[in-house]
Design a protein around this motif. Sequence first.
Motif: not given
Length: 298
Positions: A176-193, A204-215
């Motif tokens: 509710a606090r962090y994931l309020t927009g497009a998930l693929a974009q949000d996950l590139q910015e929010v805290p990760t475990i 790898a999950f974020v790259r697959t979601l965003a359909r990008r080979p990097r990042g």
Amino acid sequence: MDELPLDQVRTLLAVVDEGTFDAAAAALHVTPSAVSQRVKALEQRTGRVLLMRTKPVRATESGQVVVRFARQLARLERDARAELGMADGMGPVRLPIAVNADSLATWFLPALSRVPQDPPVCFELHREDESHTTALLREGQVMAAVTSSPDPVAGCTVRRLGLARYLPVASPAFAARYLTGALAQDLQEVPTIVFDRKDDLQDAFVRTLARRPRGGAGPVRHHMPTSEGFRDAVVAGLGWGLVPEPQAAPLVRSGELVLLAPRRPMDVPLYWQQWKLDSPVLSAVADVIAAAAAEALR
């Protein structure tokens, strides 16, 4: 001069296993000087430096070849003695295995409990990321490994175990606090475990979601080096992460976690690699692991 003297080979293995020349001497019931002389003689015979004199001692690339040979020799000797009825007083079988933390925390330990204990088996587990366990096979530290690599290490066989499924989850408050927009974009910015610096699963999950080979995932990363700690950190809201399905599914049902992408799980193929040895104990363990994986994995 082409043969490798067995006493020297066994001494090298003892030094690697015990970590120091003194500890190896105590294990072999000889003097440290005798250990040093045997290792030097073996290095002269092979024309290679076999050990790095660090603390603990480590095998060089050439030394790893000799260590693998020593372990295989010890395994074959034990099996031969058992078949000849000479097993009395040999002690339990020592079986070093490399396995990833998530398998340890879910299905692997119950599988080991099914292994017949005649003769008794001592499991020596080395915890390592599934994409790195084959390195321990190459180094001769383990005789078998759960790995994500289908490519066999030299001198090893490969058996497919199945797919370990991971679910992208977060606590309801975190979402509710962090994931309020497009998930693929949000996950590139929010805290990760993440598990540790070798853990590339979230990226790898974020790259697959965003359909990008990097990042990948965001720069704020909390390192949780146990499977249970990883899960608990996600539940506590420190960040989002990919949690093994057996751990995540009950928490999703109870409402403690929410699925971030219900139709986008991450499946990691797992394989069993082991040395090519005609060893009854190693074969029995492999069969038990394969049967347990067939029940637990997809």
